[in-house]
Design a protein around this motif. Structure first.
Motif, PDB file in Angstrom:
ATOM      1  N   GLU A 190      20.080 -25.558 -45.601  1.00  0.00           N
ATOM      2  CA  GLU A 190      20.601 -25.355 -44.252  1.00  0.00           C
ATOM      3  C   GLU A 190      19.821 -26.179 -43.219  1.00  0.00           C
ATOM      4  N   LEU A 191      18.528 -26.351 -43.454  1.00  0.00           N
ATOM      5  CA  LEU A 191      17.748 -27.240 -42.590  1.00  0.00           C
ATOM      6  C   LEU A 191      18.306 -28.660 -42.656  1.00  0.00           C
ATOM      7  N   ALA A 192      18.550 -29.134 -43.888  1.00  0.00           N
ATOM      8  CA  ALA A 192      19.073 -30.492 -44.066  1.00  0.00           C
ATOM      9  C   ALA A 192      20.444 -30.633 -43.410  1.00  0.00           C
ATOM     10  N   GLN A 193      21.275 -29.616 -43.563  1.00  0.00           N
ATOM     11  CA  GLN A 193      22.610 -29.646 -42.985  1.00  0.00           C
ATOM     12  C   GLN A 193      22.545 -29.718 -41.455  1.00  0.00           C
ATOM     13  N   ALA A 194      21.480 -29.140 -40.879  1.00  0.00           N
ATOM     14  CA  ALA A 194      21.300 -29.163 -39.427  1.00  0.00           C
ATOM     15  C   ALA A 194      20.600 -30.434 -38.948  1.00  0.00           C
ATOM     16  N   ASN A 199      20.158 -24.977 -32.306  1.00  0.00           N
ATOM     17  CA  ASN A 199      21.421 -24.659 -32.982  1.00  0.00           C
ATOM     18  C   ASN A 199      21.165 -24.020 -34.342  1.00  0.00           C
ATOM     19  N   PHE A 200      20.173 -24.565 -35.049  1.00  0.00           N
ATOM     20  CA  PHE A 200      19.814 -23.997 -36.350  1.00  0.00           C
ATOM     21  C   PHE A 200      19.355 -22.550 -36.187  1.00  0.00           C
ATOM     22  N   MET A 201      18.508 -22.304 -35.206  1.00  0.00           N
ATOM     23  CA  MET A 201      17.988 -20.967 -34.980  1.00  0.00           C
ATOM     24  C   MET A 201      19.091 -19.991 -34.568  1.00  0.00           C
ATOM     25  N   ASN A 257      22.105 -19.905 -35.603  1.00  0.00           N
ATOM     26  CA  ASN A 257      22.790 -19.470 -36.818  1.00  0.00           C
ATOM     27  C   ASN A 257      21.932 -18.499 -37.633  1.00  0.00           C
ATOM     28  N   GLN A 258      20.621 -18.763 -37.684  1.00  0.00           N
ATOM     29  CA  GLN A 258      19.733 -17.871 -38.430  1.00  0.00           C
ATOM     30  C   GLN A 258      19.671 -16.492 -37.778  1.00  0.00           C
ATOM     31  N   ILE A 259      19.610 -16.465 -36.462  1.00  0.00           N
ATOM     32  CA  ILE A 259      19.580 -15.189 -35.729  1.00  0.00           C
ATOM     33  C   ILE A 259      20.898 -14.437 -35.903  1.00  0.00           C
ATOM     34  N   LYS A 260      21.997 -15.184 -35.882  1.00  0.00           N
ATOM     35  CA  LYS A 260      23.313 -14.555 -36.074  1.00  0.00           C
ATOM     36  C   LYS A 260      23.377 -13.850 -37.425  1.00  0.00           C
ATOM     37  N   ARG A 261      22.854 -14.488 -38.450  1.00  0.00           N
ATOM     38  CA  ARG A 261      22.874 -13.879 -39.783  1.00  0.00           C
ATOM     39  C   ARG A 261      21.992 -12.626 -39.814  1.00  0.00           C
ATOM     40  N   ALA A 262      20.811 -12.690 -39.231  1.00  0.00           N
ATOM     41  CA  ALA A 262      19.933 -11.518 -39.207  1.00  0.00           C
ATOM     42  C   ALA A 262      20.625 -10.350 -38.508  1.00  0.00           C
ATOM     43  N   ARG A 263      21.338 -10.646 -37.416  1.00  0.00           N
ATOM     44  CA  ARG A 263      22.030  -9.574 -36.693  1.00  0.00           C
ATOM     45  C   ARG A 263      23.148  -8.955 -37.527  1.00  0.00           C
ATOM     46  N   LEU A 264      23.783  -9.753 -38.367  1.00  0.00           N
ATOM     47  CA  LEU A 264      24.808  -9.204 -39.247  1.00  0.00           C
ATOM     48  C   LEU A 264      24.212  -8.170 -40.196  1.00  0.00           C
ATOM     49  N   PHE A 265      23.007  -8.446 -40.682  1.00  0.00           N
ATOM     50  CA  PHE A 265      22.346  -7.478 -41.555  1.00  0.00           C
ATOM     51  C   PHE A 265      21.966  -6.218 -40.780  1.00  0.00           C
ATOM     52  N   PHE A 266      21.519  -6.369 -39.542  1.00  0.00           N
ATOM     53  CA  PHE A 266      21.239  -5.185 -38.716  1.00  0.00           C
ATOM     54  C   PHE A 266      22.515  -4.364 -38.505  1.00  0.00           C
ATOM     55  N   ASP A 267      23.644  -5.055 -38.268  1.00  0.00           N
ATOM     56  CA  ASP A 267      24.926  -4.353 -38.089  1.00  0.00           C
ATOM     57  C   ASP A 267      25.276  -3.557 -39.346  1.00  0.00           C
ATOM     58  N   GLU A 268      25.040  -4.165 -40.503  1.00  0.00           N
ATOM     59  CA  GLU A 268      25.316  -3.481 -41.762  1.00  0.00           C
ATOM     60  C   GLU A 268      24.406  -2.264 -41.923  1.00  0.00           C
ATOM     61  N   ALA A 269      23.165  -2.417 -41.509  1.00  0.00           N
ATOM     62  CA  ALA A 269      22.198  -1.317 -41.635  1.00  0.00           C
ATOM     63  C   ALA A 269      22.589  -0.125 -40.775  1.00  0.00           C
ATOM     64  N   GLU A 270      23.121  -0.397 -39.578  1.00  0.00           N
ATOM     65  CA  GLU A 270      23.496   0.687 -38.657  1.00  0.00           C
ATOM     66  C   GLU A 270      24.449   1.682 -39.309  1.00  0.00           C
ATOM     67  N   LYS A 271      25.325   1.176 -40.168  1.00  0.00           N
ATOM     68  CA  LYS A 271      26.349   2.035 -40.764  1.00  0.00           C
ATOM     69  C   LYS A 271      25.749   3.144 -41.617  1.00  0.00           C
ATOM     70  N   GLY A 272      24.540   2.905 -42.120  1.00  0.00           N
ATOM     71  CA  GLY A 272      23.957   3.889 -43.022  1.00  0.00           C
ATOM     72  C   GLY A 272      22.980   4.854 -42.387  1.00  0.00           C
ATOM     73  N   VAL A 273      22.478   4.535 -41.185  1.00  0.00           N
ATOM     74  CA  VAL A 273      21.443   5.388 -40.594  1.00  0.00           C
ATOM     75  C   VAL A 273      21.988   6.785 -40.309  1.00  0.00           C
ATOM     76  N   LEU A 274      23.223   6.864 -39.808  1.00  0.00           N
ATOM     77  CA  LEU A 274      23.812   8.164 -39.488  1.00  0.00           C
ATOM     78  C   LEU A 274      24.054   9.016 -40.727  1.00  0.00           C
ATOM     79  N   GLU A 275      24.066   8.374 -41.895  1.00  0.00           N
ATOM     80  CA  GLU A 275      24.319   9.123 -43.130  1.00  0.00           C
ATOM     81  C   GLU A 275      23.046   9.779 -43.664  1.00  0.00           C
ATOM     82  N   LEU A 276      21.883   9.419 -43.095  1.00  0.00           N
ATOM     83  CA  LEU A 276      20.634  10.019 -43.543  1.00  0.00           C
ATOM     84  C   LEU A 276      20.490  11.438 -43.016  1.00  0.00           C
ATOM     85  N   ASN A 277      19.631  12.201 -43.648  1.00  0.00           N
ATOM     86  CA  ASN A 277      19.270  13.515 -43.145  1.00  0.00           C
ATOM     87  C   ASN A 277      18.856  13.399 -41.684  1.00  0.00           C
TER      88      ASN A 277
END
Length: 373
Positions: free
Chosen positions: A272-276, A294-296, A298-318
């Protein structure tokens, strides 16, 4: 498919691939992640390797639920004279957690005492493991030292702790359905740090992030527990815990680019570095250019997607376990905002969340922890 085609296709897909496949079920993971290697054999991606571990952990908890009726703490079986020593061991773990992870430690206050102590014990073991390759004696650590640490872990799971802090975790694993695999995988992440300083693509980086951080989520879910009224599958809760670990580690990586470069390490996908239009020399020189920004982004966008995915499970915890998880999620996600505020200069400026923002995040995390699934 030749190498060039494979690399280009992979880098185009990683931005959305991993978080989406966590939702899509095991079949879609296999379909998208098995590729032919040069010998014509089917190679398994990092994502499928990790998902297999997730399935195993989820099955372990479901088996406990079926046999026990409700996931809860096993009764203490205490030998005469050992209870005070065990309490001292857990108290010491709590002190370490309070010293090095103040916000998280505060968040554990709502947990039942048994769950709180168990989380402290897991945190301390993870910290000690990380210190092997990142601490003051890291330059003296060898693969054989990690082998000895793994053998000590196996002894611990067999009820033979080496010291007081080990004893706390040894007790924890007798009370909760905690499996040894994520702990062994974290040690494997430390081995990667000894032999590897660059990552060809996001598949390689994803596996590293799982080893050193995603494992923490898999260790913690059996202790934190799933909400009695949750309708989510056990696998989806584990997936969310895994996603939070991956998101946190990606955030660490993006925050510490300059610091890691000064140690000769680049935890960014090389393709991805080379592509950028960027090279290792650009990283080592610490040049903040439009290409880097621009590279950063995209990297931040991907990290936020993982945070979004994580949010879905927090409410399911005790409910009593959600506060520290929400606090970790909200605070780490703000580090990405700070990188942006620094104009993507993560070479000479360290992005951090101010004490004032941390204080504001705690009541927000608490409020979210009270919501129902």
């Amino acid at each position: 498919m030749n190498k060039k085609q494979k690399r280009v296709n992979h880098s185009h897909s990683t931005e959305l691939k991993y978080p989406i496949l966590c939702q899509g079920g095991y079949g879609s993971v296999i379909a998208a992640s098995m590729v032919a290697n040069p010998a014509g054999e089917m190679a398994v991606s990092a994502e499928e390797k990790v998902y297999n571990v997730v399935l195993k952990q989820a099955a372990l908890v479901k088996r406990q639920l079926r046999t026990a009726g409700e996931l809860d703490v096993k009764p203490d079986i205490v030998l005469p004279g050992t209870l005070s020593l065990l309490n001292e061991a857990y108290d010491r773990c709590g002190e370490v957690c309070a010293e090095y992870a103040k916000t998280f430690s505060l968040g554990t206050m709502l947990m039942t005492p048994e769950r709180q102590k168990a989380i402290w014990a897991i945190y301390v073991w993870c910290r000690r493991t990380d210190e092997l390759v990142d601490g003051p004696n890291a330059s003296h650590i060898t693969p054989s030292a990690l082998d000895r640490w793994e053998a000590r872990l196996e002894d611990l799971f067999q009820g033979r702790p080496f010291d007081m802090l080990d004893a706390a975790l040894a007790d924890t694993v007798t009370k909760f359905p905690v499996d040894i695999q994520p702990f062994k995988d974290m040690i494997e992440g430390m081995r990667m740090d000894l032999r590897k300083s660059k990552y060809k693509n996001f598949d390689e980086l994803y596996l590293y992030c799982y080893y050193v951080a995603g494992t923490v989520g898999l260790m913690s879910v059996p202790v934190m527990g799933v909400a009695p009224d949750s309708q989510a599958s056990t696998e989806s809760v584990y997936n969310a815990a895994l996603a939070l670990g991956i998101a946190n580690q990606l955030t660490n990586i993006l925050r510490d680019v300059g610091e890691d470069a000064r140690r000769g390490r680049i935890y960014l996908p090389q393709d991805e570095l080379a592509q950028a239009g960027l090279s290792d020399e650009d990283i080592f020189a610490g040049r903040v250019t439009d290409k880097w920004r621009n590279f950063m982004k995209n990297q931040i966008k991907r990290a936020r997607l993982f945070f979004d995915e994580a949010e879905k499970g927090v409410l399911e915890l005790n409910k009593a376990s959600r506060w520290p998880v929400w606090a970790s999620l909200l605070l780490y996600r703000q580090i990405l905002d700070e990188i942006e505020a620094n104009d993507y200069n993560n070479f000479t400026k360290r992005a951090y969340v101010s004490k004032a923002k941390k204080l504001l995040a705690l009541p927000m995390a608490y409020a979210r922890s009270l919501l129902s699934p």
